[in-house]
Design a protein around this motif. Structure first.
Motif, PDB file in Angstrom:
ATOM      1  N   GLN A 114      43.191  23.136  44.275  1.00 23.93           N
ATOM      2  CA  GLN A 114      41.953  22.400  44.039  1.00 23.93           C
ATOM      3  C   GLN A 114      42.225  21.363  42.962  1.00 23.93           C
ATOM      4  OE1 GLN A 114      39.026  24.945  41.764  1.00 23.93           O
ATOM      5  NE2 GLN A 114      40.376  26.577  42.492  1.00 23.93           N
ATOM      6  N   LYS A 188      34.071  34.728  35.369  1.00 26.63           N
ATOM      7  CA  LYS A 188      33.481  33.818  36.359  1.00 26.63           C
ATOM      8  C   LYS A 188      32.133  33.245  35.910  1.00 26.63           C
ATOM      9  CE  LYS A 188      35.537  36.614  40.071  1.00 26.63           C
ATOM     10  NZ  LYS A 188      35.257  37.453  41.266  1.00 26.63           N
ATOM     11  N   ASP A 190      31.111  30.835  33.904  1.00 25.89           N
ATOM     12  CA  ASP A 190      30.950  29.377  33.970  1.00 25.89           C
ATOM     13  C   ASP A 190      30.946  28.858  35.398  1.00 25.89           C
ATOM     14  OD1 ASP A 190      30.744  29.122  31.258  1.00 25.89           O
ATOM     15  OD2 ASP A 190      32.839  28.590  30.928  1.00 25.89           O
ATOM     16  N   LYS A 191      31.602  29.604  36.306  1.00 29.28           N
ATOM     17  CA  LYS A 191      31.743  29.121  37.685  1.00 29.28           C
ATOM     18  C   LYS A 191      30.550  29.490  38.560  1.00 29.28           C
ATOM     19  CE  LYS A 191      36.777  29.667  37.376  1.00 29.28           C
ATOM     20  NZ  LYS A 191      37.955  30.414  37.881  1.00 29.28           N
ATOM     21  N   ILE A 192      30.043  30.726  38.416  1.00 33.31           N
ATOM     22  CA  ILE A 192      29.012  31.181  39.357  1.00 33.31           C
ATOM     23  C   ILE A 192      27.672  31.493  38.696  1.00 33.31           C
ATOM     24  CG2 ILE A 192      30.776  32.080  40.921  1.00 33.31           C
ATOM     25  CD1 ILE A 192      30.151  34.886  39.977  1.00 33.31           C
ATOM     26  N   ALA A 305      34.482  20.466  34.292  1.00 30.09           N
ATOM     27  CA  ALA A 305      34.678  21.088  35.600  1.00 30.09           C
ATOM     28  C   ALA A 305      36.139  21.350  35.915  1.00 30.09           C
ATOM     29  CB  ALA A 305      34.062  20.219  36.695  1.00 30.09           C
ATOM     30  N   GLY A 307      38.205  22.778  34.097  1.00 27.97           N
ATOM     31  CA  GLY A 307      38.604  24.064  33.513  1.00 27.97           C
ATOM     32  C   GLY A 307      39.374  23.907  32.220  1.00 27.97           C
TER      33      GLY A 307
END
Length: 460
Positions: A114, A188, A190-192, A305, A307
Motif C-alpha cells: 500500500q 488498530k 488509529d486505523k479502524i 495517513a 503511518g
C-alpha cells in the motif's frame, strides 16, 4: 521477449529518488555516529528458528522462508532488531556493554503493498544493548528528533507510551494471558476507530464488555498534539499523568510504568526536544511481542495517513531467547522508504537526477583533452563534475543540464581557450561570468564555481 516488470510489492528507484535516498542514509549515519552508535551488519538470511515467534503471528505469516540446498530452514529478516538480539548474544563477550549500534539495511515482509509500504524496504536502526537506564530511553527519542530535523522535517509528533501501564491494567483485570491479543487490537485504534476496536476486543481477544471499556478508557489517555505551544503541551501531559495515576488504583506495575514514562518525558524535554513534538499516548501498543517498556511512534503532522516513519521501544527480554546473560535493549527504526514516499508526496525531495552539480560543456573535439583536464582539475578541487561526452551545440547541452538538475555550467569555446578564461553560468539565475583558468593554476576557477554553487543552493 521477456516483459520487463517488477514483483508485486517491490519497486525500482530511479536516480531522482535514489539520490536523496542515499543522502538520507548518509545523514542517518552522521546523526547516529554523533551519539556514539557504531555500525554493524548481519546476513539477510537467518536460521528460521532465530526469526520465527519473535515478532508476532502476523510477522511469522509475512516472513519469506524456504529450505536451502543444504536442507536448512532459513528465513529472510523481517526487521533488524531480532537479528541484533542474536548478534548481541553471540558476540557480547567481544563487544562489552553497554553496546550502541546502528544498522542501515533492507528487510523483507510479504505483506499487502500500500502507499509507502513495500515488501522490501530499508530500515535505519539504532539501539543500545546492556542497560535499563532512563538515559538510554531519553537518548533514543532525542536521536529521532535530531534525525528528522536533519532530514529537513519540522512538523512531526513523537508519540510515547509504556507497555507496562497497559500490562499492569490487564493484570489488575485478570487478563494477563490476553496481553498479546489486546495489544494487537489496540494497535488498530488509529486505523479502524474506537467502536471497531471495542468490538474486536470482545470478539477476538475474548474479554467482557466491562473489561473492554476499562481498557479503552486507559488507551484514550493522551495529551493533544495540536496545542498552541510547548507550555500547553507540557501542561496537557501532566494532566494525562494525573489521570493515569487515578486509573492505576495503586497497582504496583502500573505505578512503576507511569513513573518511568514521566521520567522519560521530563528527560526528553531536558535534552532539548520541544514539548509540542512530544505526545503521551497510551493507545500506542506496537504489534510486536518483544516490547516490554517504553514504546514510541513518529507521525508526520502533514501526512498522518502514511503511518509511523520512526518507531521502536524497549525490549528487555528478547536476547534471553539466545543467551542466559541479561541483555536489555532499547532502540528505534527509521522506515527510510516510507519516509521517502512521504517526502515525495509532500514535495520535499530535491529535484535532481544527477549527483553532479557542475556540467562542463564541450564544443570542439580538438580541445577534448583540454576539457578532460578541466573536469579533472575541478574534481580535485572538491567539486562534483560531469563532462558532457559529445561536442554539440550549447543549446542541446544546456537543455540536458536543466533536465538533470545541474546548478552550474562551465562553458569554454575557441574564443575562451584563446583568452585563458571560461564562462561560469549560474543555471538558476542564467547569469554568466568569465573566470581566468590555466591548467597549472585552476584555483581561481574552483573558488568561483564553489561560490556560485553556494548562491544557487541558497536560491533553491
Amino acid at each position: 521477449m521477456i516483459t520487463p516488470r517488477t514483483l508485486k510489492g517491490f519497486r525500482d528507484y530511479l536516480p531522482a529518488v535514489m539520490i536523496p535516498r542515499e543522502s538520507m542514509m548518509q545523514i542517518g549515519r552522521e546523526v547516529f555516529r554523533s551519539f556514539g552508535y557504531a555500525p554493524i551488519d548481519t546476513p539477510v538470511l537467518e536460521y528460521f528458528e532465530i526469526l520465527t515467534g519473535k515478532g508476532s503471528d502476523e510477522t511469522d505469516r509475512q516472513m519469506f522462508h524456504f529450505t536451502d540446498n543444504g536442507g536448512r530452514e532459513v528465513g529472510m529478516r523481517f526487521d533488524l532488531t531480532v537479528p541484533l538480539a542474536r548478534f548481541a548474544a553471540q558476540h557480547t563477550h567481544q563487544l562489552g556493554t553497554p553496546f550502541k549500534r546502528y544498522h542501515i539495511a533492507p528487510v523483507f515482509r510479504g505483506e499487502n503493498p500500500q502507499a509507502g509500504r513495500y515488501r522490501e524496504f530499508v530500515q535505519a536502526d539504532f539501539d543500545t544493548i546492556g542497560t535499563t537506564s532512563v538515559v538510554a530511553d531519553v537518548e533514543t527519542l532525542t536521536v529521532i528528533n535530531t534525525l528528522l530535523e536533519r532530514l529537513g522535517l519540522r512538523r512531526f509528533t513523537i508519540r510515547v507510551n509504556n507497555r507496562a501501564i497497559l500490562s499492569g491494567l490487564l493484570d489488575q483485570l485478570g487478563l494477563a494471558e490476553h496481553t498479546s491479543a489486546v495489544l494487537r487490537c489496540l494497535d488498530k485504534l488509529d486505523k479502524i476507530g474506537v467502536d471497531a476496536v471495542d468490538k474486536e476486543l470482545r470478539q477476538s481477544a475474548g474479554i467482557t464488555t466491562e473489561q473492554a471499556t476499562q481498557v479503552l478508557r486507559l488507551a484514550q489517555c493522551k495529551n493533544a498534539s495540536d496545542s498552541v505551544g510547548a507550555a500547553d503541551s507540557a501542561g496537557a501531559a501532566e494532566s494525562v499523568f494525573q489521570t493515569l495515576q487515578d486509573l492505576s488504583m495503586g497497582h504496583e506495575g502500573m505505578a512503576a510504568g507511569i513513573e518511568r514514562l514521566q521520567q522519560v518525558y521530563s528527560g526528553t524535554l531536558a535534552a532539548g526536544v520541544p514539548a509540542d513534538r512530544l505526545r503521551i499516548d497510551v493507545s500506542i501498543a506496537r504489534g510486536l511481542d518483544y516490547y516490554t517498556g517504553i514504546i514510541f511512534e513518529t507521525i508526520l503532522d502533514e501526512l498522518p495517513a502514511i503511518g509511523s516513519v520512526c518507531s521502536g521501544g524497549r525490549y528487555d527480554n528478547l536476547a534471553g531467547l539466545y543467551t542466559k546473560q541479561h541483555l536489555p535493549g532499547i532502540g528505534g527504526s527509521l522506515g527510510l522508504d516510507r519516509l521517502v514516499a512521504a517526502m515525495e508526496q509532500l514535495k520535499l525531495l530535491p529535484q535532481a537526477s544527477t549527483p553532479a552539480e557542475v556540467l562542463v560543456t564541450q564544443f570542439n573535439e580538438a580541445h577534448r583533452d583540454d576539457y578532460l583536464a578541466l573536469a579533472t582539475h575541478l574534481r580535485r578541487g572538491g567539486l562534483r563534475v560531469e563532462l558532457y561526452p559529445d561536442a554539440k551545440k550549447l543549446k542541446a547541452q544546456l537543455k540536458y543540464a536543466a533536465e538533470k538538475g545541474f546548478r552550474v555550467a562551465v562553458i569554454a569555446g575557441d574564443d575562451e581557450w584563446q583568452r585563458g578564461v571560461v564562462q561560469v553560468k549560474d543555471l538558476h539565475s542564467r547569469q554568466s561570468d568569465d573566470v581566468a583558468y590555466a591548467a597549472d593554476a585552476p584555483e581561481e576557477l574552483v573558488s568561483a564555481i564553489a561560490s556560485c554553487l553556494e548562491q544557487t543552493r541558497g536560491a533553491g
